[in-house]
Design a protein around this motif. Structure first.
Motif, mmCIF file in Angstrom:
data_model
loop_
_atom_site.group_PDB
_atom_site.id
_atom_site.type_symbol
_atom_site.label_atom_id
_atom_site.label_comp_id
_atom_site.label_asym_id
_atom_site.label_seq_id
_atom_site.Cartn_x
_atom_site.Cartn_y
_atom_site.Cartn_z
ATOM 1 N N ASN A 95 28.355 8.182 30.150
ATOM 2 C CA ASN A 95 27.677 7.645 28.966
ATOM 3 C C ASN A 95 26.663 8.625 28.395
ATOM 4 O OD1 ASN A 95 29.083 5.239 28.982
ATOM 5 N ND2 ASN A 95 27.539 4.168 30.176
ATOM 6 N N CYS A 122 14.103 9.224 19.455
ATOM 7 C CA CYS A 122 15.055 8.225 18.943
ATOM 8 C C CYS A 122 14.941 8.097 17.425
ATOM 9 C CB CYS A 122 14.827 6.873 19.622
ATOM 10 S SG CYS A 122 15.393 6.839 21.339
ATOM 11 N N VAL A 127 18.281 6.441 16.224
ATOM 12 C CA VAL A 127 18.735 5.513 17.264
ATOM 13 C C VAL A 127 17.616 4.529 17.567
ATOM 14 C CG1 VAL A 127 19.418 5.329 19.697
ATOM 15 C CG2 VAL A 127 20.297 7.203 18.288
ATOM 16 N N ASN A 130 16.343 0.043 22.959
ATOM 17 C CA ASN A 130 16.343 -1.387 23.275
ATOM 18 C C ASN A 130 15.226 -1.817 24.221
ATOM 19 O OD1 ASN A 130 18.650 -1.703 21.727
ATOM 20 N ND2 ASN A 130 20.025 -1.400 23.452
ATOM 21 N N THR A 162 21.700 6.278 24.518
ATOM 22 C CA THR A 162 23.003 6.242 23.870
ATOM 23 C C THR A 162 22.880 5.746 22.439
ATOM 24 O OG1 THR A 162 23.474 3.983 24.591
ATOM 25 C CG2 THR A 162 24.133 5.779 26.086
ATOM 26 N N ASN A 163 23.958 5.851 21.687
ATOM 27 C CA ASN A 163 23.974 5.386 20.294
ATOM 28 C C ASN A 163 23.596 3.918 20.157
ATOM 29 O OD1 ASN A 163 24.688 7.675 18.697
ATOM 30 N ND2 ASN A 163 26.742 7.565 19.589
ATOM 31 N N ASP A 164 23.916 3.125 21.172
ATOM 32 C CA ASP A 164 23.590 1.703 21.101
ATOM 33 C C ASP A 164 22.243 1.377 21.737
ATOM 34 O OD1 ASP A 164 24.528 2.203 23.640
ATOM 35 O OD2 ASP A 164 25.934 0.531 23.686
ATOM 36 N N GLY A 165 21.423 2.402 22.013
ATOM 37 C CA GLY A 165 20.051 2.190 22.466
ATOM 38 C C GLY A 165 19.866 1.985 23.950
#
Length: 178
Positions: A95, A122, A127, A130, A162-165
């Motif tokens: 990842n 980020c 990005v 989270n 990652t791209n999704d945090g």
């Protein structure tokens, strides 16, 4: 550490060993979770032992059920848990290969400098992370044993987002091989 959550679940006070007259069929357990030995890093026997242990079956009872010794079940379980942890580490590594945010944290960094550093990186990459500051610091502390002592980073760290945090933290190797 990823394993820490499993350990906490296993050692909660609700532990109730399954009596031998309440036998659990390992084949049914594996079928219920969709285990496929051809697609897993675990052998079928390792998966059976883990599934039974997660259902509070004692190692001695598993040994009796599977026709082997408690010591052998202990060894199978230990090897299975090591394989699971290696698989987790491999997935985390894969990842991070495509993570758009990579932040190196040096030894001696004050831990309260970590969140703004990660958030700035980020923001620059577009990005959304989270985690709030306290959760991010807890993630760093949990990820690498001994990484933080007295509010100071003790080992070089790499934080990937990652791209999704999703945040991955690992100890950064100080050696480079060419």
């Amino acid at each position: 550490m990823a394993a820490r959550g499993w350990q906490q679940r296993c050692f909660q006070s609700s532990y109730r060993p399954v009596a031998m007259d309440e036998r659990i069929d390992p084949d049914e357990l594996l079928a219920a979770v969709g285990f496929d030995a051809d697609e897993s890093v675990l052998t079928r026997r390792q998966a059976e032992v883990l599934a039974l242990r997660e259902n509070d079956v004692r190692q001695s009872d598993i040994g009796e059920l599977l026709g082997t010794s408690r010591a052998n079940i202990s060894s199978i379980e230990r090897n299975a848990r090591e394989n699971v942890e290696k698989a987790r580490q491999t997935v985390a590594f894969a990842n991070t290969l495509t993570a758009p945010v990579r932040v190196d944290i040096a030894v001696g960094t004050d831990i309260y400098d970590i969140p703004p550093t990660v958030y700035a990186a980020c923001d620059e990459a577009g990005v959304e992370v989270n985690y709030g500051s306290s959760n991010l610091l807890q993630l760093v502390d949990d990820a690498v044993d001994g990484a933080i002592q007295q509010d100071t980073v003790q080992v070089p760290l790499r934080i990937d987002v990652t791209n999704d945090g999703v945040v991955h933290v690992r100890e950064r190797s100080t050696e480079r091989t060419e």
